[in-house]
Design an enzyme around this catalytic site. Sequence first.
Site, mmCIF file in Angstrom:
data_model
loop_
_atom_site.group_PDB
_atom_site.id
_atom_site.type_symbol
_atom_site.label_atom_id
_atom_site.label_comp_id
_atom_site.label_asym_id
_atom_site.label_seq_id
_atom_site.Cartn_x
_atom_site.Cartn_y
_atom_site.Cartn_z
ATOM 1 N N GLY A 11 0.548 -1.056 0.224
ATOM 2 C CA GLY A 11 0.264 0.126 0.413
ATOM 3 C C GLY A 11 1.099 1.411 0.368
ATOM 4 O O GLY A 11 2.077 1.298 0.908
ATOM 5 N N ARG A 72 1.298 -5.262 -5.089
ATOM 6 C CA ARG A 72 0.847 -6.620 -4.018
ATOM 7 C C ARG A 72 1.052 -6.944 -4.925
ATOM 8 O O ARG A 72 0.790 -8.225 -6.010
ATOM 9 C CB ARG A 72 -0.115 -6.110 -2.896
ATOM 10 C CG ARG A 72 -0.046 -5.543 -2.125
ATOM 11 C CD ARG A 72 -1.684 -5.368 -1.352
ATOM 12 N NE ARG A 72 -2.550 -4.604 -1.255
ATOM 13 C CZ ARG A 72 -1.883 -3.851 -0.046
ATOM 14 N NH1 ARG A 72 -0.895 -4.133 1.389
ATOM 15 N NH2 ARG A 72 -2.611 -2.347 0.436
ATOM 16 N N ASP A 103 5.516 -4.779 5.850
ATOM 17 C CA ASP A 103 6.068 -6.583 6.837
ATOM 18 C C ASP A 103 5.725 -6.806 5.549
ATOM 19 O O ASP A 103 6.784 -7.857 5.040
ATOM 20 C CB ASP A 103 5.067 -6.692 8.234
ATOM 21 C CG ASP A 103 4.096 -6.948 7.499
ATOM 22 O OD1 ASP A 103 2.916 -6.564 6.403
ATOM 23 O OD2 ASP A 103 3.703 -7.266 8.411
ATOM 24 N N THR A 127 3.760 2.395 5.414
ATOM 25 C CA THR A 127 2.658 2.298 5.980
ATOM 26 C C THR A 127 2.195 3.071 6.815
ATOM 27 O O THR A 127 2.266 3.160 8.189
ATOM 28 C CB THR A 127 2.659 0.735 6.851
ATOM 29 O OG1 THR A 127 1.060 1.223 6.781
ATOM 30 C CG2 THR A 127 3.400 0.403 7.565
ATOM 31 N N ASP A 129 -0.702 2.261 8.204
ATOM 32 C CA ASP A 129 -0.846 1.946 9.532
ATOM 33 C C ASP A 129 -0.229 1.902 10.904
ATOM 34 O O ASP A 129 -0.746 1.753 12.061
ATOM 35 C CB ASP A 129 -1.314 0.690 8.731
ATOM 36 C CG ASP A 129 -2.166 0.551 8.241
ATOM 37 O OD1 ASP A 129 -2.756 1.238 8.033
ATOM 38 O OD2 ASP A 129 -2.835 -1.129 7.732
ATOM 39 N N ASP A 131 2.091 0.168 11.665
ATOM 40 C CA ASP A 131 2.040 -1.004 12.353
ATOM 41 C C ASP A 131 3.252 -2.511 12.625
ATOM 42 O O ASP A 131 3.167 -3.344 12.659
ATOM 43 C CB ASP A 131 0.904 -2.128 11.834
ATOM 44 C CG ASP A 131 1.130 -2.302 10.923
ATOM 45 O OD1 ASP A 131 1.754 -1.933 9.957
ATOM 46 O OD2 ASP A 131 0.151 -3.237 9.937
ATOM 47 N N ARG A 173 -6.568 -2.419 8.822
ATOM 48 C CA ARG A 173 -6.930 -2.947 9.485
ATOM 49 C C ARG A 173 -6.535 -4.945 10.365
ATOM 50 O O ARG A 173 -7.280 -5.259 10.616
ATOM 51 C CB ARG A 173 -6.997 -3.990 8.314
ATOM 52 C CG ARG A 173 -6.013 -4.480 7.629
ATOM 53 C CD ARG A 173 -5.228 -5.597 5.868
ATOM 54 N NE ARG A 173 -4.104 -5.030 5.747
ATOM 55 C CZ ARG A 173 -3.899 -4.998 4.260
ATOM 56 N NH1 ARG A 173 -4.237 -5.383 3.728
ATOM 57 N NH2 ARG A 173 -2.897 -5.088 3.876
HETATM 58 O O1 F6P Z 1 -1.893 0.795 3.287
HETATM 59 C C1 F6P Z 1 -1.928 -0.253 4.897
HETATM 60 C C2 F6P Z 1 -3.794 0.023 4.617
HETATM 61 O O2 F6P Z 1 -4.003 1.063 3.944
HETATM 62 C C3 F6P Z 1 -4.699 -0.993 4.937
HETATM 63 O O3 F6P Z 1 -4.892 0.008 6.760
HETATM 64 C C4 F6P Z 1 -5.952 -1.101 4.617
HETATM 65 O O4 F6P Z 1 -6.651 -1.818 5.458
HETATM 66 C C5 F6P Z 1 -5.256 -1.620 3.118
HETATM 67 O O5 F6P Z 1 -4.253 -0.992 2.984
HETATM 68 C C6 F6P Z 1 -5.919 -1.248 2.020
HETATM 69 O O6 F6P Z 1 -5.641 -1.734 0.670
HETATM 70 P P1 F6P Z 1 -5.644 -2.029 -0.896
HETATM 71 O O7 F6P Z 1 -5.858 -0.756 -1.275
HETATM 72 O O8 F6P Z 1 -5.263 -2.567 -1.398
HETATM 73 O O9 F6P Z 1 -7.636 -2.035 -0.789
#
Ligand code: F6P
Length: 324
Positions: A11, A72, A103, A127, A129, A131, A173
């Site tokens: 992300g 990804r 991660d 990130t 998040d 985390d 998440r």
């Molecule tokens: O970057 C991490 C995150 O923002 C999470 O909090 C979220 O669930 C996820 O990415 C969303 O990912 P995508 O853009 O692939 O739907």
Amino acid sequence: MRKIAVLTSGGDSPGMNACIRAVVRAAAFNKISCIGIRRGYQGLIEDDFTRLNARSVGGIISKGGTILGSARSEDFMQIEGRKKAYENLKKHGVDAIVACGGDGTFKGASVFMSEYPDISIVGVPCTIDNDLYGTDYAIGYDTALNTAMEAIDRIRDTADAHKRLFFIEVMGRDAGFIALRSGIAGGAEAILVPEIKTDLEALVSQLANSRKAKNSSCIVVVAEGDDAGNAYKIADAIRGKSPYEDIRIVVLGHIQRGGSPSCFDRVLASRLGLAAVDALCNNKRNIMLGQNGHKIIEVAFEKAIKHHQELSPYLVHLMEVLTI
Ligand code: F6P
């Protein structure tokens, strides 16, 4: 060290461009050439490389997203994909990689290095998040926090006008870092995070207290990964039980990932980009750079991947005190 590649993976987060810029300029400062890989590990497999130099990364420090694109990559999880990636690195004469991501990015880097020990990889935590274990801050978290806080403030205006209860869902998440800080900063009446089991009855009495206190509005910030479900599910579960009849739900979603990075994220990204190149020049590998207090630190990939970053007990206590 003759050639370093830089990639952004997973992300995206605001500040990735500032980091790319710092890596490229730090490499140039050390007379090392630098190449960009588009779309993370997928571009590595598909030979999607682009030349970068100190001037070509001008004007990007203030831009959100990533000029290299991100992905990804499922293919990089396969042994054949990693073999292709290695062949492309050799073809371009790349000795080392700076991998900017979370991660998943570092897990991939670790496996790759165990198979191809002549390639060194260091990671930069990116990130929203926040985390990742071992660093106080990941690049993009501060900007996302400010975006979420500003959204909460705006929703507060309209919530006050109509005496409404709002559930505001923020990203995270597996982690409640965005929810906790943006909720505290936005004066939320309740904050729900995955790390703390959600008690819906306790939430209902918290909402009743808010009504009794004659608050003209009520805001509950929910991390998307909360154990009681997403904002819609939680709103449904308390509907009819809370004193607020007029309920609205807002999911902030990907607006939290975009936008121009904050000053904090730009400086953090610049520091970590330089530290990543310095680490490679000092023959370091298999590590993530991070920030602890004001100091730049190194965290073994193994640790960053295995452990889970915990919410600050002090901030959790602060949340409990401020949401009485
Ligand atoms: O970057 C991490 C995150 O923002 C999470 O909090 C979220 O669930 C996820 O990415 C969303 O990912 P995508 O853009 O692939 O739907």
